[in-house]
Structure formats: C-alpha cells, structure tokens
Design a protein around this motif. Structure first.
Motif, PDB file in Angstrom:
ATOM      1  N   ILE A  84       0.840  -1.207   0.000  1.00 19.12           N
ATOM      2  CA  ILE A  84       0.000   0.000   0.000  1.00 19.12           C
ATOM      3  C   ILE A  84       0.870   1.250   0.000  1.00 19.12           C
ATOM      4  N   VAL A  85       1.909   1.265   0.856  1.00 20.35           N
ATOM      5  CA  VAL A  85       2.816   2.416   0.915  1.00 20.35           C
ATOM      6  C   VAL A  85       3.532   2.596  -0.422  1.00 20.35           C
ATOM      7  N   ASN A  86       3.961   1.481  -1.002  1.00 16.63           N
ATOM      8  CA  ASN A  86       4.684   1.531  -2.265  1.00 16.63           C
ATOM      9  C   ASN A  86       3.813   2.083  -3.391  1.00 16.63           C
ATOM     10  N   LEU A  87       2.589   1.619  -3.463  1.00 21.68           N
ATOM     11  CA  LEU A  87       1.686   2.090  -4.508  1.00 21.68           C
ATOM     12  C   LEU A  87       1.302   3.550  -4.290  1.00 21.68           C
ATOM     13  N   TYR A  88       1.148   3.944  -3.026  1.00 18.85           N
ATOM     14  CA  TYR A  88       0.888   5.355  -2.719  1.00 18.85           C
ATOM     15  C   TYR A  88       2.033   6.225  -3.232  1.00 18.85           C
ATOM     16  N   ALA A  89       3.288   5.780  -2.972  1.00 12.89           N
ATOM     17  CA  ALA A  89       4.452   6.543  -3.421  1.00 12.89           C
ATOM     18  C   ALA A  89       4.512   6.608  -4.940  1.00 12.89           C
ATOM     19  N   TYR A  90       4.112   5.526  -5.609  1.00 15.80           N
ATOM     20  CA  TYR A  90       4.134   5.491  -7.079  1.00 15.80           C
ATOM     21  C   TYR A  90       3.071   6.413  -7.663  1.00 15.80           C
ATOM     22  N   PHE A  91       1.840   6.253  -7.238  1.00 10.31           N
ATOM     23  CA  PHE A  91       0.746   7.025  -7.838  1.00 10.31           C
ATOM     24  C   PHE A  91       0.833   8.511  -7.494  1.00 10.31           C
ATOM     25  N   CYS A  92       1.382   8.828  -6.333  1.00 10.16           N
ATOM     26  CA  CYS A  92       1.476  10.227  -5.918  1.00 10.16           C
ATOM     27  C   CYS A  92       2.869  10.809  -6.120  1.00 10.16           C
ATOM     28  N   SER A  93       3.764  10.016  -6.744  1.00 13.98           N
ATOM     29  CA  SER A  93       5.138  10.460  -7.029  1.00 13.98           C
ATOM     30  C   SER A  93       5.828  11.019  -5.794  1.00 13.98           C
ATOM     31  N   VAL A  94       5.786  10.250  -4.703  1.00 16.18           N
ATOM     32  CA  VAL A  94       6.406  10.677  -3.449  1.00 16.18           C
ATOM     33  C   VAL A  94       7.864  10.227  -3.436  1.00 16.18           C
ATOM     34  N   GLY A  95       8.746  11.111  -3.884  1.00 14.87           N
ATOM     35  CA  GLY A  95      10.156  10.770  -4.001  1.00 14.87           C
ATOM     36  C   GLY A  95      10.814  10.451  -2.678  1.00 14.87           C
ATOM     37  N   SER A  96      10.335  11.054  -1.592  1.00 16.38           N
ATOM     38  CA  SER A  96      10.941  10.814  -0.286  1.00 16.38           C
ATOM     39  C   SER A  96      10.655   9.402   0.219  1.00 16.38           C
ATOM     40  N   VAL A  97       9.688   8.721  -0.383  1.00 16.34           N
ATOM     41  CA  VAL A  97       9.376   7.335  -0.010  1.00 16.34           C
ATOM     42  C   VAL A  97       9.917   6.381  -1.077  1.00 16.34           C
ATOM     43  N   ASN A  98       9.346   6.449  -2.292  1.00 18.86           N
ATOM     44  CA  ASN A  98       9.776   5.507  -3.335  1.00 18.86           C
ATOM     45  C   ASN A  98       8.984   5.782  -4.612  1.00 18.86           C
ATOM     46  N   SER A  99       9.281   6.862  -5.288  1.00 21.76           N
ATOM     47  CA  SER A  99       8.448   7.276  -6.414  1.00 21.76           C
ATOM     48  C   SER A  99       8.547   6.355  -7.622  1.00 21.76           C
ATOM     49  N   ASN A 100       9.726   5.708  -7.820  1.00 25.95           N
ATOM     50  CA  ASN A 100       9.864   4.863  -9.022  1.00 25.95           C
ATOM     51  C   ASN A 100      10.563   3.523  -8.782  1.00 25.95           C
ATOM     52  N   GLY A 101      10.884   3.225  -7.520  1.00 30.35           N
ATOM     53  CA  GLY A 101      11.459   1.919  -7.205  1.00 30.35           C
ATOM     54  C   GLY A 101      12.967   1.849  -7.180  1.00 30.35           C
ATOM     55  N   TYR A 102      13.641   2.986  -7.334  1.00 30.08           N
ATOM     56  CA  TYR A 102      15.104   2.997  -7.348  1.00 30.08           C
ATOM     57  C   TYR A 102      15.633   3.380  -5.964  1.00 30.08           C
ATOM     58  N   THR A 103      15.168   2.695  -4.931  1.00 26.33           N
ATOM     59  CA  THR A 103      15.502   3.080  -3.559  1.00 26.33           C
ATOM     60  C   THR A 103      15.711   1.857  -2.679  1.00 26.33           C
ATOM     61  N   ILE A 104      16.300   2.081  -1.506  1.00 29.31           N
ATOM     62  CA  ILE A 104      16.467   1.011  -0.529  1.00 29.31           C
ATOM     63  C   ILE A 104      15.104   0.553  -0.013  1.00 29.31           C
ATOM     64  N   PHE A 105      14.129   1.465   0.046  1.00 30.92           N
ATOM     65  CA  PHE A 105      12.788   1.063   0.473  1.00 30.92           C
ATOM     66  C   PHE A 105      12.245  -0.039  -0.439  1.00 30.92           C
ATOM     67  N   GLN A 106      12.450   0.106  -1.738  1.00 32.63           N
ATOM     68  CA  GLN A 106      12.000  -0.905  -2.691  1.00 32.63           C
ATOM     69  C   GLN A 106      12.656  -2.253  -2.399  1.00 32.63           C
ATOM     70  N   PHE A 107      13.935  -2.224  -2.079  1.00 35.81           N
ATOM     71  CA  PHE A 107      14.655  -3.470  -1.811  1.00 35.81           C
ATOM     72  C   PHE A 107      14.153  -4.129  -0.523  1.00 35.81           C
ATOM     73  N   ILE A 108      13.898  -3.323   0.504  1.00 35.60           N
ATOM     74  CA  ILE A 108      13.355  -3.873   1.753  1.00 35.60           C
ATOM     75  C   ILE A 108      11.980  -4.485   1.496  1.00 35.60           C
ATOM     76  N   TYR A 109      11.173  -3.777   0.735  1.00 35.14           N
ATOM     77  CA  TYR A 109       9.831  -4.274   0.385  1.00 35.14           C
ATOM     78  C   TYR A 109       9.913  -5.606  -0.356  1.00 35.14           C
ATOM     79  N   LEU A 110      10.777  -5.679  -1.368  1.00 32.73           N
ATOM     80  CA  LEU A 110      10.907  -6.911  -2.155  1.00 32.73           C
ATOM     81  C   LEU A 110      11.512  -8.036  -1.318  1.00 32.73           C
ATOM     82  N   TYR A 111      12.411  -7.702  -0.417  1.00 28.70           N
ATOM     83  CA  TYR A 111      13.040  -8.701   0.449  1.00 28.70           C
ATOM     84  C   TYR A 111      11.979  -9.363   1.333  1.00 28.70           C
TER      85      TYR A 111
END
Length: 318
Positions: free
Chosen positions: A153-180
């Motif tokens: 939910i957080v990831n999709l929120y960051a994608y649809f709302c382009s929240v760069g401080s969270v994970n706007s396009n998946g090029y972040t450590i947050f994305q890796f933690i999520y996928l892990y």
C-alpha cells in the motif's frame, strides 16, 4: 560410491534469465529504443515490458533465501568490483572507441556520487539483512502477509502520488526492503499454479506496455514499484519457483551474473552510435561470454588470496 546430490537450480536459472533481461533493458535504452527521460515512444516499449522485471526478481530471490551477512561476503563483493574496475581501466587504455572506461568505472564504483543506484542500495540491504531476518523469523505467516500488504500500500501510494521521499519509481532502498520481505512471504506461501504465474507475468507486462502507449512511456509505465511491473515480477518469480531443475552447469553459470552486471557498462555508451542490429546482438552475446570467463579468473584470484591470507594468519597464530 554414491553421486553427490545436485541442489535445486530453478532460482539459479532465474538469476541468469533476470540478468539477460536487465542487460537487454539497458541495451534498449543505450540504442535509443527506449526513452525514460522524455517518455517519447521509441519502439522498444513492448520488449522492455517483458524485460523490466529483472531487478525486482533479483531482490525477490534474496528475500526468498535470505541474505546471510558475513564480512567475507562484503570483501568478496568489493574484490569483484575492484577487479572489474581494473579490467575496465585496461580496456580503456587500448584506445578502442567501443570501450568507455571512464563511464563504466564511474557507474560501478559504489562510493562516488552519480554511480549506479543498484550497488549502494544492495550493499545497504546486505547490512540491513540481519535485522530483517530477525523480524521475518519471529513473524508468523499472518504477520508476514500483513507486512507485505502494508508495504505494498505504501509503495503504490508513493508510485501514484510520485512521493520521491518514499519511493516514487522503485530505485531506492525502500523498494529493496519491500521486495526482500515479499520474497520471504512468497517462500511461506509456497508454489502457485504455473498458469497463474504466467498470467500474472504476461498480464503485468502487457499492462506496462499499454500504460507506455496511452499514459506515459517513461517511469509511469516501467517504474519498479508500479502495480503492473510488481505483478509481472511476482508472476515471473513464482513461475521459476514452481520448476524442478537440477543442473551443475546452471549453478556454476549463475555465479557470473554479478560480473556480467558490472562488465556490460563498458560498451553501453558506444551502442548509441550503432545502427546494426546484428552487431548489437553479437555484442549482447559477447558481454555474457567475456564476463563468464572474467568471473572464472576473478574467482581463482580471490580463492588464491584467501588461501595466502589463511596461511599467513595460521603462522601468526602459532
């Protein structure tokens, strides 16, 4: 004398296929068939829709098995990077136009500004792995599924709302933690039907292509945390978990994928001036062959250094 049992190769094969897709994705960008910056359609969007799952699948594999943090792993990773840097430098010294050593060396050095985002993010994940593993081991199936759902939910929120401080396009450590965490969750879920897996992969890829055609051809279509790419990645990953493959050759070849990733940058810049599909295809194959040979040499050197270090340590301890 009984023959030693060969370990499962299905996810080792996925590592190889994922790297084939990652390099193909980079070749599409380098040859001008894909434009992330402007979102202008270039003709490579349909192929890229099926290739863009590569990075996500790599981290899903890490989460599925779990990263066991060891100092020796970090040292090995740094040794491999330095070895490829040395090869890139030597190739650049030849003066051949095809080799852009300055670009390659800057891209794969994880301690400089503007380097490839994957390397520092993955190194950070390796350091965070003990904490994540502890949490995953202490969570039951219901808790783990809830974590994966909340992070989705957080990831999709960051994608649809382009929240760069969270994970706007998946090029972040947050994305890796999520996928892990998602990879660990998928391990507990177990196998799914191949039909469902193929459907998720194909459906997600086609959806990504449709978004590229009618919404935007850049990150909006192919962001790693977009619902279409996430669905395709999970489907592709689950397809390989359902396979039963045992092959020493596959297991050995899979060891070279990191070197392939590091090494292929040496020719990427030159590809923008290449109009021959045949030459591009030949270089694509050559990258994997050369990196495979290079990996064998690097492995021999590293093992030799480890052996020397062990002997020195034993003598000092006497």
């Amino acid at each position: 004398m009984t023959e030693r049992k060969v370990r499962q190769s299905n996810l080792e094969l996925l590592r190889i296929v994922a790297m084939l897709l990652i390099v193909a994705h980079h070749f599409l960008i380098a040859t001008g068939k894909l434009d992330y910056r402007t979102g202008v359609l270039r003709g490579g969007e349909f192929l890229n829709a099926f290739c863009v799952v590569g990075v996500n699948c790599f981290i899903l594999i890490s989460g599925y098995f779990g990263i066991k943090f060891r100092v020796s792993k970090i040292l090995n990773l740094l040794f491999v990077i330095m070895s490829v840097l040395a090869v890139d430098f030597l190739l650049g010294m030849t003066g051949a136009e095809i080799f852009d050593s300055q670009y390659a060396m800057h891209t794969i050095t994880p301690f400089v500004k503007g380097c490839n985002w994957f390397l520092p993010a993955y190194i950070a994940l390796m350091f965070l792995a003990p904490v994540l593993n502890k949490a995953i081991c202490n969570a039951d199936g219901k808790e783990l599924r809830m974590w994966a759902a909340l992070l989705t939910i957080v990831n999709l929120y960051a994608y649809f709302c382009s929240v760069g401080s969270v994970n706007s396009n998946g090029y972040t450590i947050f994305q890796f933690i999520y996928l892990y965490i998602t990879g660990a969750c998928l391990r507990r879920v177990g196998h799914v039907s191949k039909i469902i897996a193929v459907g998720l992969y194909t459906g997600g890829a086609v959806a990504a292509w449709l978004v590229s055609q009618y919404v935007g051809a850049g990150y909006k279509a192919f962001a790693y945390n977009s619902p279409q790419v996430l669905a395709a990645s999970v489907g592709f990953f689950m397809l390989f978990t359902s396979l039963d493959i045992r092959s020493r050759l596959v297991n050995r070849a899979a060891r070279a994928v990191f070197v392939v990733f590091l090494f292929h940058y040496i020719i990427l810049k030159w590809l923008k001036n290449c109009d021959s599909t045949l030459i591009v295809a030949a270089l694509y194959v050559s990258v994997f062959v050369a990196a495979g040979l290079l990996n064998e040499i690097i492995s021999l050197l590293y093992n030799a250094l480890c052996s020397v270090a062990a002997r020195v340590r034993n003598r000092l301890c006497r």
